[in-house]
Design a protein around this motif. Structure first.
Motif, PDB file in Angstrom:
ATOM      1  N   CYS A 119     -19.315  -2.406   9.359  1.00 26.74           N
ATOM      2  CA  CYS A 119     -20.301  -1.318   9.410  1.00 26.74           C
ATOM      3  C   CYS A 119     -20.301  -0.468   8.142  1.00 26.74           C
ATOM      4  O   CYS A 119     -19.244  -0.169   7.583  1.00 26.74           O
ATOM      5  N   MET A 155     -28.516   6.734  20.505  1.00 29.87           N
ATOM      6  CA  MET A 155     -27.488   7.340  19.665  1.00 29.87           C
ATOM      7  C   MET A 155     -26.715   6.195  19.016  1.00 29.87           C
ATOM      8  O   MET A 155     -25.625   5.815  19.452  1.00 29.87           O
ATOM      9  N   MET A 156     -27.358   5.610  18.005  1.00 31.78           N
ATOM     10  CA  MET A 156     -26.803   4.435  17.338  1.00 31.78           C
ATOM     11  C   MET A 156     -26.849   4.586  15.832  1.00 31.78           C
ATOM     12  O   MET A 156     -26.802   3.608  15.092  1.00 31.78           O
ATOM     13  N   PRO A 161     -20.662   8.814  18.767  1.00 30.10           N
ATOM     14  CA  PRO A 161     -21.077   9.932  19.624  1.00 30.10           C
ATOM     15  C   PRO A 161     -19.950  10.467  20.520  1.00 30.10           C
ATOM     16  O   PRO A 161     -19.840  11.678  20.721  1.00 30.10           O
ATOM     17  N   CYS A 193     -18.088   2.752  20.425  1.00 28.20           N
ATOM     18  CA  CYS A 193     -17.181   1.670  20.067  1.00 28.20           C
ATOM     19  C   CYS A 193     -16.081   1.534  21.120  1.00 28.20           C
ATOM     20  O   CYS A 193     -15.265   0.625  21.046  1.00 28.20           O
ATOM     21  N   VAL A 289     -25.329 -10.397  12.479  1.00 27.43           N
ATOM     22  CA  VAL A 289     -24.767  -9.328  11.626  1.00 27.43           C
ATOM     23  C   VAL A 289     -25.719  -9.013  10.467  1.00 27.43           C
ATOM     24  O   VAL A 289     -26.294  -9.909   9.845  1.00 27.43           O
TER      25      VAL A 289
END
Ligand code: SAH
Length: 343
Positions: A119, A155-156, A161, A193, A289
């Motif tokens: 990420c 909320m990504m 969050p 996560c 990905v």
């Protein structure tokens, strides 16, 4: 230090109004200016006296998101904003157009501490939490600029969050309020996560939102290598919390699984994943990905992705492949990043 008045819930604003010895109806007036209209200064609140506006601005400030940059995808009309916050930090948000309306992907923190190896959001480290007002201001700024009403929130964006739990709860309460943006909980998704303690806290609230888990691996060995949070909350602990969440709230938890070539995309990975999720009513979203230059992960082939999906389906797990949006403007999952403050 002034307080962000937009970060207060209606209950907190009622208390603040009482403490200032103001008549109680003022709270609703101020609340509507902040959350329904999206005012960025007290001077816009025309039904308050000049004296009262001055009094408020002595104690409070109104958080806002200034548009620093705007990118529009030539492929699918997805829009990405780079917003500048009051203290000069930057965050990104993305607006996607679907048949049912506009969805915004909001950031919850400046940067991220979770350290997932695929990420971009975590690359420049963690700076600070966003206030509830700053999370909401992303919606107001985008709506104003685009001239549309946003009906769904995911909320990504940048940040975790559930690592900014109390501010996220205040944000949810405000966007859900009928005197604010009035967005139904069923139109809101929180992605995590996997901070298990907070999943249990959220469960107690019994909100009708959608909880989605960034799973990305079928076992602890792969997950701990790619997602450091797994060292604290191993996969079985996480999945147990998800099952309990579903039972308690009646809301099916969904999962995201990013497919990375030679990391988590083999047939045996798919079988192991299916057996882990067996018996739980769930949906799994497969995400090829997305490119993050510094990370060097390679996307699984289309053939392997479909093979993976079919194994899950054959084993009774409902799985879809997520459509990539905003690919030409780095606006896809995992591509949003915390840019360093200028100067
Ligand atoms: N911190 C939260 C919110 C971020 S949501 C969470 O982890 O869920 C962003 C989603 O995109 C997460 O599922 C994340 O794991 C995923 N993601 C991150 N990098 C990605 C990449 N390069 N390609 C595809 N998905 C990615």
């Amino acid at each position: 230090m002034k307080t962000d008045i937009k970060a207060l819930t209606i209950e907190e604003l009622n208390t603040a109004v009482k403490e200032l010895s103001l008549p109680s109806f003022r709270a609703k007036q101020i609340y509507k200016w902040l959350h329904e209209t999206g005012c960025t200064s007290f001077d816009e609140m025309t039904n308050l006296s000049k004296d009262l506006r001055n009094k408020l601005s002595d104690i409070f400030y109104i958080s806002c998101c200034e548009i620093e940059d705007k990118y529009v995808s030539q492929l699918d009309d997805t829009v990405k904003y780079l917003f500048r916050l009051t203290d000069g930090e930057y965050i990104e948000s993305v607006i996607m157009k679907y048949k049912y309306g506009y969805t915004i992907c909001v950031s919850s923190q400046v940067g991220c501490k979770m350290g997932c190896t695929f990420c971009a959001s975590t690359l420049a480290g963690f700076k600070r939490n966003l206030t509830a007002g700053e999370i909401e201001s992303q919606i107001h700024a985008a709506q104003k600029d685009l001239g549309v009403r946003i009906s769904h929130i995911v909320m990504m964006g940048i940040g975790e969050p559930l690592d900014n739990y109390s501010n996220v709860l205040a944000f949810l309460s405000n966007v859900n309020n009928e005197n604010g943006l009035n967005i139904g909980m069923r139109n809101i998704t929180i992605s995590t996560c996997g901070i298990v303690d907070r999943i249990y806290d959220l469960m107690e609230r019994d909100l009708q939102l959608t909880l989605t888990i960034s799973l990305h691996a079928p076992n602890d060995e792969i997950r701990s290598k790619t997602m450091p949070v797994n060292n604290k909350y191993p996969i079985d602990t996480l999945l147990k919390a998800c099952r309990e969440y579903g039972e308690k709230t009646g809301r099916r938890v969904s999962f995201e699984y990013t497919l990375i070539k030679n990391v988590n995309d083999s047939e045996s990975n798919a079988l192991e994943l299916a057996s882990k999720l067996k018996g739980s009513l769930c949906h799994i979203n497969l995400i090829p990905v997305n490119d993050v230059e510094e990370r060097g992960n390679v996307r699984s082939s289309r053939e392997d992705i479909i093979k993976f999906q079919n194994i899950l389906k054959r084993n009774g797990i409902n799985a879809t492949i997520r459509r990539t949006l905003g690919a030409d403007i780095n606006a896809s999952c995992g591509q949003l990043r915390h840019l360093k403050k200028k100067g």
